[in-house]
Design a protein around this motif. Structure first.
Motif, mmCIF file in Angstrom:
data_model
loop_
_atom_site.group_PDB
_atom_site.id
_atom_site.type_symbol
_atom_site.label_atom_id
_atom_site.label_comp_id
_atom_site.label_asym_id
_atom_site.label_seq_id
_atom_site.Cartn_x
_atom_site.Cartn_y
_atom_site.Cartn_z
ATOM 1 N N ASP A 17 60.720 42.319 48.294
ATOM 2 C CA ASP A 17 60.624 43.784 48.155
ATOM 3 C C ASP A 17 59.904 44.192 46.860
ATOM 4 N N HIS A 31 54.302 47.776 49.674
ATOM 5 C CA HIS A 31 54.143 47.523 51.104
ATOM 6 C C HIS A 31 54.769 48.686 51.862
ATOM 7 N N PRO A 53 57.191 49.544 54.861
ATOM 8 C CA PRO A 53 58.130 48.850 55.748
ATOM 9 C C PRO A 53 57.675 48.941 57.206
ATOM 10 N N ASN A 54 57.863 47.875 57.929
ATOM 11 C CA ASN A 54 57.510 47.799 59.353
ATOM 12 C C ASN A 54 56.017 47.893 59.617
ATOM 13 N N ARG A 55 55.216 47.671 58.619
ATOM 14 C CA ARG A 55 53.768 47.698 58.826
ATOM 15 C C ARG A 55 53.196 46.432 58.183
ATOM 16 N N PRO A 56 52.400 45.668 58.930
ATOM 17 C CA PRO A 56 51.859 44.440 58.333
ATOM 18 C C PRO A 56 51.008 44.759 57.100
ATOM 19 N N GLU A 95 48.402 49.195 50.940
ATOM 20 C CA GLU A 95 49.635 49.875 51.396
ATOM 21 C C GLU A 95 50.405 50.409 50.186
#
Ligand code: GLA
Length: 731
Positions: A430, A434, A436-439, A486
């Motif tokens: 973490d 990034h 979450p839930n996205r490559p 991201e």
């Protein structure tokens, strides 16, 4: 007095050696811009013109007077939502969802010394270069949003800095959608925008484009200042050249997303503005909180681009860069990246250091690959512990051995990154930016750590400090090899993700500030896949930046030419590398590579053990010449004698000592031709009446002869020949 206030005329005048800047508290307490240019110490408010124009609104207090409009007046800090439809500096969302800020003059303060900005880089005053500060406070009386406009006046260099502090004095939260640092207006429209675009391995290409009614924007949204556009731009009169004409330079002291915008309005006036890029910027300022914009340093020259560059060079060198190596000669280094890439061990490094030291080189920099399990660029970023399998020693043992053969030791880090294949990522998935839930978008197979998190900043600082505490490491190459994609932080809720880009940069600056304070003897060189984060913000923490991964001497002519407009030689990381060049396949003479690298911090990036005897001899000579001329190269005035874009035969540049007794002329031919022309070059910056000798020869030339009639150059034999001339006042 560099700053004056005339109460009767309600006029602020900022004076530098050759320029003046004037601001007027106008009708209805609006803050109007009157002038920035060649020194005029006179009330210029007669320049304000008004007219009833259709579709240009008037402030409410104007009642039936339709002649004064914020849509046509020149302003100090434009806002959106109150009838000015040109580029704005400040866009807000108020608690009720309205998007208006109406700033009116409230008060002012003049102070000796230069303001500093908390958590952000800022030009500072020294004993020799004193400065003054003007703060003009404006307020929106409906929301109690207060904006303090900061002006720093650096008389000696014809520089004025600007920044804004935006305070919420009201009871409700306010969100900033755009908070620029500066706005500069001109009553006319005869400008070209000069900016520096590029890509990896070809940074800061020169581009000059006319400014017209279509809005122009130079910008980065990559999370770093970027290879693609540089946060240094110039507005130049259409007729301005290197040595003549009016031009204005703007350097943004910031390393993240930025935007410089310029437009000609409906009545032929030009507005320029610069600041943090407003896209995906949404910053909440709660009651009692302050948002501080980064600083912009501006300068004006009526003597062309050369003088403008000199102003920025001096400012950055003397009053922005810090630390031991601001004034102390920096070591000539050899970096093992192009010599070994990932394939090295302690023995190999010590061998390079030993041979290098014998040739006069002073520091070995161990580049990428010394940590974790890093044998290629797919793993280990984040694991800043020595790869003992590879090195076979600790860093302390390596440093001791490198020191014993006569070299200092420097090390590469890429502290802001992590590989998925790393202990750090396995432990703290973490900790990276990034969604979450996205490559995640990978770039060089790596991802970016979330520097808005305190524990991440502490981890980075502690990892580096542990190495510095364990061994005699005297240099850090601080790399950053990707753009940020991201942008989302687990530390912020859905309403505050628009703060991440900026908080990231604040986090970066915090770590660098701490390292600067705790390890002032360590030289930090910035890098971002070469020159992807080459900006004045970084130079506050790192006095030099690797200019480009492209070490080809011929390509470097353009890269270093473009870089020189806004940045001094002392900031430009530049090395001699092997041929055929690893980026272009081109073969240039060893001598030429030395001449080009000396227009920078100077060093080597090759395996000295693989060189021929005559090449080693050349290194000895280059090192000697560089050391002999260090002061001149780094602190002298730099002249771009020819442009590699215009003169296709050769590129030449010159540095001249401030007392004009010494100069170094460098010439690099592009190609040789049969039955070649006669070539000469006109020098600059010398004393017309003095006599000079060149390369120790008996012949004497007057400064006037060298500057106006010119210096005759040899006819080259073979492509890419280079010549260097040490010019000295005749005894
Ligand atoms: C970046 C830098 C290079 C080198 C490599 C190492 O590309 O710009 O100089 O340090 O990383 O991986």
């Amino acid at each position: 007095m560099a700053i004056k206030y005339n109460e009767q005329d309600k006029l602020f005048t900022l004076l530098t050696q050759n320029t003046s800047y004037q601001i007027k508290i106008g009708p209805y307490n609006t803050l109007l811009h009157l002038y920035y240019g060649k020194k005029v110490d006179h009330n210029l408010d007669y320049l304000i013109q008004t007219m009833d124009r259709s579709h240009c609104g008037n402030p409410n207090e104007a009642e039936k007077d339709r002649t004064f409009s914020m849509d046509t007046q020149l302003q100090e800090y434009s806002t959106f939502g109150m009838g000015d439809f040109r580029i704005s500096c400040l866009d807000v969302i108020n608690k009720d969802g309205s998007c208006a800020a109406d700033l009116r003059y409230k008060s002012y303060k003049i102070m000796d010394g230069k303001y500093q900005l908390e958590k952000l880089p800022s030009v500072y005053e020294t004993e020799r270069i004193t400065m003054q500060t003007l703060i003009i406070t404006c307020i929106d009386i409906v929301t109690n949003l207060e904006v303090e406009l900061y002006y720093g006046v650096v008389e000696e260099y014809d520089v004025i800095t600007r920044a804004a502090k935006i305070s919420n004095l009201g009871k409700d939260k306010i969100e900033l959608l755009k908070a620029f640092s500066t706005c500069l207006e001109f009553p006319n429209s005869h400008f070209d925008l000069i900016h520096f675009y590029g890509k990896h391995s070809l940074e800061r290409e020169f581009d000059r484009t006319p400014v017209g009614h279509a809005k122009l924007s130079v910008e980065s949204m990559r999370g770093l200042s970027s290879h693609q556009h540089n946060p240094f731009v110039i507005l130049a009169d259409r007729s301005a050249t290197e040595t003549n004409g009016e031009c204005y330079g703007f350097s943004f002291l910031y390393s993240g997303n930025f935007q410089a915008q310029v437009e000609v309005d409906q009545i032929g006036q030009t507005r320029f503005a610069m600041g943090i890029h407003p896209a995906f910027f949404r910053y909440e300022v709660k009651p009692g909180e302050i948002f501080t914009t980064p600083e912009v340093a501006m300068s004006y020259s009526s003597e062309g681009l050369q003088k403008l560059s000199h102003n920025f060079h001096k400012l950055i060198r003397n009053n922005l860069c810090r630390g031991k190596y601001k004034d102390t000669r920096r070591p000539i280094l050899i970096n093992n990246w192009e010599a070994t890439y990932f394939n090295f061990n302690t023995e190999k490094l010590v061998l390079i250091a030993k041979e290098a030291a014998e040739l006069g080189i002073e520091m070995l920099v161990m580049d990428d690959g010394w940590f974790g399990k890093r044998d290629d660029d797919f793993s280990s970023l984040g694991d800043w512990v020595v790869n003992t399998n590879k090195l076979g020693t600790t860093i302390k043992e390596l440093a001791d051995r490198v020191n014993a053969v006569g070299c200092k030791l420097g090390m590469w880090f890429e502290p802001e990154m992590v590989n998925e294949d790393s202990d750090l990522y396995r432990k703290h998935p973490d900790w990276c930016l990034h969604i979450p839930n996205r490559p995640m978008t990978r770039c060089r197979y790596q991802i970016v750590l979330d520097l808005t998190r305190e524990e991440v900043r502490a981890y980075i600082y502690n990892s580096i400090a542990a190495i510095l505490n364990s061994a005699n490491v005297e240099y850090i190459k601080w790399d950053f090899n990707r753009s940020i994609a991201e942008v989302w932080s687990g530390m912020k809720d859905e309403n505050h993700q628009g703060q991440v880009f900026h908080d990231y940069i604040l986090g970066l600056y915090e770590i660098l500030e701490r390292l600067n304070n705790d390890y002032p003897q360590v030289l930090i060189e910035g890098c971002s896949s070469g020159g992807g984060r080459f900006d004045a913000g970084m130079l506050y923490y790192e006095p030099q930046i690797w200019c480009s991964d492209n070490t080809d001497a011929f390509d470097r002519l353009k890269i270093q030419y473009g870089t020189s407009f806004g940045y001094p030689i002392s900031a430009v990381g530049s090395h001699v590398s092997a041929v055929p060049n690893h980026q272009t396949g081109r073969t240039t003479p060893f001598h030429t590579r030395g001449v080009v690298a000396m227009a920078g911090t100077f060093g080597y990036e090759l395996d000295v053990n693989k060189l021929l005897t005559n090449e080693k001899e050349e290194i000895r000579e280059q090192v000697e010449l560089y050391k002999r001329n260090y002061e001149l190269i780094n602190s002298g005035d730099y002249y771009r004698l020819t442009s590699p874009y215009e003169n296709t035969d050769f590129t030449s540049w010159q540095t001249v000592s401030t007392d004009k007794t010494q100069s170094l002329l460098s010439v690099v031919y592009h190609q040789s031709h049969g039955n070649s022309n006669f070539y000469k070059v006109l020098l600059r910056g010398l004393d017309e009446n003095a006599l000079y000798q060149i390369n120790g020869e008996d012949k004497k030339y007057s400064g006037a002869a060298l500057m106006y009639a010119g210096f005759v150059l040899p006819n080259p034999w073979g492509d890419y020949q280079a010549y260097q001339y040490e010019i000295k006042l005749s005894k």
